[in-house]
Design a protein around this motif. Structure first.
Motif, mmCIF file in Angstrom:
data_model
loop_
_atom_site.group_PDB
_atom_site.id
_atom_site.type_symbol
_atom_site.label_atom_id
_atom_site.label_comp_id
_atom_site.label_asym_id
_atom_site.label_seq_id
_atom_site.Cartn_x
_atom_site.Cartn_y
_atom_site.Cartn_z
ATOM 1 N N ARG A 1 -8.877 5.208 17.744
ATOM 2 C CA ARG A 1 -8.199 4.079 17.109
ATOM 3 C C ARG A 1 -6.788 3.969 17.635
ATOM 4 N NH1 ARG A 1 -5.567 5.343 11.246
ATOM 5 N NH2 ARG A 1 -4.222 3.731 12.090
ATOM 6 N N ASP A 2 -6.204 2.806 17.442
ATOM 7 C CA ASP A 2 -4.827 2.564 17.860
ATOM 8 C C ASP A 2 -3.890 2.929 16.711
ATOM 9 O OD1 ASP A 2 -5.491 1.636 20.390
ATOM 10 O OD2 ASP A 2 -5.750 -0.423 19.688
ATOM 11 N N PHE A 3 -3.033 3.911 16.964
ATOM 12 C CA PHE A 3 -2.054 4.334 15.966
ATOM 13 C C PHE A 3 -0.711 3.666 16.232
ATOM 14 C CE2 PHE A 3 -5.149 7.639 15.448
ATOM 15 C CZ PHE A 3 -5.029 8.053 14.136
ATOM 16 N N ARG A 4 0.080 3.543 15.174
ATOM 17 C CA ARG A 4 1.449 3.048 15.299
ATOM 18 C C ARG A 4 2.323 3.760 14.274
ATOM 19 N NH1 ARG A 4 -0.022 -2.735 12.407
ATOM 20 N NH2 ARG A 4 1.285 -2.440 10.556
ATOM 21 N N LEU A 5 3.629 3.703 14.469
ATOM 22 C CA LEU A 5 4.567 4.376 13.576
ATOM 23 C C LEU A 5 4.407 3.900 12.134
ATOM 24 C CD1 LEU A 5 7.132 6.101 12.969
ATOM 25 C CD2 LEU A 5 8.486 4.122 13.679
ATOM 26 N N THR A 6 4.181 2.620 11.956
ATOM 27 C CA THR A 6 4.112 2.045 10.610
ATOM 28 C C THR A 6 2.691 2.003 10.055
ATOM 29 O OG1 THR A 6 4.037 -0.137 11.664
ATOM 30 C CG2 THR A 6 6.186 0.638 10.886
ATOM 31 N N ASP A 7 1.733 2.615 10.775
ATOM 32 C CA ASP A 7 0.341 2.668 10.350
ATOM 33 C C ASP A 7 -0.163 1.239 10.072
ATOM 34 O OD1 ASP A 7 -2.028 4.026 9.870
ATOM 35 O OD2 ASP A 7 -1.624 4.251 7.739
ATOM 36 N N VAL A 8 -0.599 0.954 8.857
ATOM 37 C CA VAL A 8 -1.041 -0.412 8.535
ATOM 38 C C VAL A 8 -0.049 -1.094 7.602
ATOM 39 C CG1 VAL A 8 -3.476 0.141 8.846
ATOM 40 C CG2 VAL A 8 -2.442 0.452 6.588
ATOM 41 N N HIS A 9 1.164 -0.563 7.548
ATOM 42 C CA HIS A 9 2.166 -1.048 6.595
ATOM 43 C C HIS A 9 3.352 -1.654 7.338
ATOM 44 C CE1 HIS A 9 -0.115 1.533 3.866
ATOM 45 N NE2 HIS A 9 0.111 2.544 4.694
ATOM 46 N N GLY A 10 4.355 -2.046 6.554
ATOM 47 C CA GLY A 10 5.655 -2.398 7.100
ATOM 48 C C GLY A 10 5.855 -3.862 7.411
ATOM 49 N N HIS A 11 7.028 -4.348 7.030
ATOM 50 C CA HIS A 11 7.476 -5.707 7.344
ATOM 51 C C HIS A 11 8.932 -5.642 7.770
ATOM 52 C CE1 HIS A 11 3.853 -7.438 5.508
ATOM 53 N NE2 HIS A 11 4.033 -6.573 4.516
ATOM 54 N N VAL A 12 9.293 -6.426 8.751
ATOM 55 C CA VAL A 12 10.685 -6.506 9.184
ATOM 56 C C VAL A 12 11.502 -7.154 8.071
ATOM 57 C CG1 VAL A 12 12.286 -7.482 10.876
ATOM 58 C CG2 VAL A 12 10.036 -6.635 11.610
ATOM 59 N N VAL A 13 12.569 -6.487 7.662
ATOM 60 C CA VAL A 13 13.445 -7.025 6.615
ATOM 61 C C VAL A 13 14.488 -7.884 7.322
ATOM 62 C CG1 VAL A 13 14.898 -6.512 4.620
ATOM 63 C CG2 VAL A 13 13.059 -4.942 5.268
ATOM 64 N N LYS A 14 14.203 -9.164 7.459
ATOM 65 C CA LYS A 14 15.039 -10.056 8.262
ATOM 66 C C LYS A 14 16.430 -10.248 7.660
ATOM 67 C CE LYS A 14 11.140 -12.467 10.358
ATOM 68 N NZ LYS A 14 10.448 -13.751 10.590
ATOM 69 N N ALA A 15 16.548 -10.040 6.358
ATOM 70 C CA ALA A 15 17.849 -10.212 5.705
ATOM 71 C C ALA A 15 18.879 -9.205 6.206
ATOM 72 C CB ALA A 15 17.702 -10.093 4.189
ATOM 73 N N LEU A 16 18.413 -8.105 6.820
ATOM 74 C CA LEU A 16 19.331 -7.074 7.311
ATOM 75 C C LEU A 16 19.838 -7.366 8.706
ATOM 76 C CD1 LEU A 16 17.346 -3.867 6.206
ATOM 77 C CD2 LEU A 16 18.967 -5.237 4.874
ATOM 78 N N LEU A 17 19.286 -8.384 9.364
ATOM 79 C CA LEU A 17 19.595 -8.653 10.759
ATOM 80 C C LEU A 17 20.672 -9.727 10.894
ATOM 81 C CD1 LEU A 17 15.905 -8.915 12.035
ATOM 82 C CD2 LEU A 17 17.282 -6.849 11.689
#
Length: 482
Positions: free
Chosen positions: A465-481
């Motif tokens: 399977r394809d793994f990633r740091l955020t697994d199946v979670h996570g959203h970019v918090v655009k308010a911080l950018l």
């Protein structure tokens, strides 16, 4: 044609001298193997471009290990003054009953509510409130992006720490530093791409925080014991006391050939062997540049005075030097924030050790023009409860605070984050993230975005399977950018 420029005798000697010196240096490096044409060509650590234009090129994660108390540092709670000494179950019953399902260990809110012993004041044009514990860092609040609504899945140290470093609380997974190294490579082949700085050279959880896990071995971090004040002690066994660089180069070439023959017999895909070969190469090249990079005594005295001659001061100055020289990711550990006992006294001592170096880091990064593309993160594994951990509030004897995964504060600076921002909030007592909640995977997704990555597409194929740091979670918090 333009006439040849008139050169004085001094100009001629200077230009010839520089040219001869450059040729001599090139010859020396070539003979030792340090100027080999394939030093970066074909290297797995060669610098690579991310998915899109990044705001940040490098990361410094300062890890206050143990869990700082947010209600004593960056999240003022006047309600604690009002209800000081009252049983949390009585004052807080309705909120505990209606707590979000994702908030964990609500039972830790037992006991009596405990006000902060420290005054908060507004600072900077943003008016961000910061505790009196950080008077020097408070001068930089307009560069800080303060997130008061963090929460995590565990209130146990090791799982929560691993979650902050790797995105996984129980299984061994690649750390964020390894993911960043895997995705970006490094711009300096003579230093490790990923460095972990800790007093003993490791953490209470071991070196899992710098682990490559199933990623290629060359993306693993290198732990450095910052308790050692000199470069020679920090880099013990880097230099050979009996063999010249030229002879070491010949030995390493032979070892590479033997390992290559072994790899051919085993077939492709032996990441552990590839990582070991790369580690030998990096260690060899470190003999030339590492001594200089790790020797903070080479800094002007005024810069060393700026950071202070303490372990945390030396640690952050070293971190800046490494980032300045192309190290991609540094994680620096400040231990001791687990204040079950004597919370107030411990926080005074810890903040005193951290405040000047943190402020110096901000000043120094600005001075060098590095803050814009360096992402600084100050984040422990969780926060602490607004209630006492032991003894009676009235006696003020050994008053401490317990672990709190339901809500805590982290801050970022530089690297495309929005300075002077306070994002989200905990409830009126500081127990649970209640507004604009940010989970650890959201933080990781946002950091990867600043580095130029779509976190859903920075993947590695492992175990089908394809793994990633955020697994199946996570959203970019655009308010911080920005």
């Amino acid at each position: 044609m333009h006439p040849a420029p008139h050169l004085s005798r001094r100009d001629v000697l200077a230009r010839c001298g520089l040219g001869i010196g450059s040729l001599a240096l090139a010859d020396l490096l070539a003979r030792t193997g340090l100027l080999a044409a394939d030093q970066t060509a074909g290297s797995p650590l060669a610098a690579r471009s991310p998915h899109f234009a990044p705001k940040a090129k490098r990361v410094l994660h300062i890890f206050p290990e143990g869990g700082p108390s947010h209600v004593d540092t960056f999240d003022p709670k006047p309600a604690l003054d009002k209800y000081h000494g009252k049983l949390a179950q009585e004052v807080y019953a309705d909120y505990i009953k209606n707590a979000p399902a994702s908030a964990t260990d609500m039972g830790r809110l037992s006991g009596k509510l405990q006000r902060s012993a420290f005054k908060f004041g507004k600072h900077g044009q943003s008016g961000t409130e910061v505790s009196e514990l950080f008077p020097m860092l408070a001068k930089h609040v307009d560069d800080l992006c303060v997130v008061r609504s963090m929460f995590t899945k565990s209130s146990v140290h090791e799982p929560a720490q691993l979650l902050m470093s790797t995105g996984e609380a129980t299984l061994v997974r690649p750390s964020m530093g390894s993911w960043v190294t895997y995705g970006l490579g490094t711009v300096n082949q003579n230093l490790p791409a990923f460095v972990g700085l800790a007093p003993s050279g490791t953490t209470a959880s071991g070196e899992k925080h710098w682990s490559a896990a199933f990623l290629p071995g060359w993306s693993q971090g290198t732990g450095i014991a910052t308790r050692n004040a000199t470069a020679e002690k920090m880099l013990d066994n880097i230099r050979s006391g009996s063999t010249s660089l030229r002879e070491q180069r010949r030995q390493l070439d032979l070892l590479r050939a033997m390992n290559g023959d072994f790899a051919d017999r085993r077939g492709p895909g032996d990441d552990a062997l590839d990582g070991r070969i790369q580690a030998f190469e990096t260690a060899f090249r470190m003999q030339v540049e590492a001594q200089e990079a790790f020797d903070i005594a080479r800094e002007p005295q005024k810069v060393r005075d700026l950071y202070g001659d303490t372990e945390q001061g030396r640690q952050l100055l070293l971190a800046r030097r490494l980032l300045e020289r192309g190290v991609r990711y540094v994680q620096a550990w400040h231990t001791g924030w687990d204040t079950h006992d004597f919370n107030d006294e411990s926080h005074r001592k810890l903040a005193l050790a951290a405040d000047q170096p943190l402020a110096a880091l901000m000043t120094d990064l600005k001075r060098l023009g590095m803050l814009d593309d360096t992402l600084v993160l100050w984040a422990g594994e969780f926060g602490r409860t607004p209630t006492t951990d032991n003894n009676d509030v009235a006696t003020k004897k050994s008053i401490g605070r317990d672990h709190n995964a339901g809500g805590f504060t982290v801050w970022m600076a530089g690297g495309g984050t929005k300075g002077g921002l306070v994002h989200g909030s905990t409830d009126e007592f500081g127990a649970i993230a209640s507004q604009d909640r940010v989970e650890v995977h959201d933080l990781h997704a946002t950091m990867l975005h600043l580095l130029g990555f779509d976190h859903t597409n920075l993947t590695y194929r492992h175990a089908g399977r394809d793994f990633r740091l955020t697994d199946v979670h996570g959203h970019v918090v655009k308010a911080l950018l920005k």
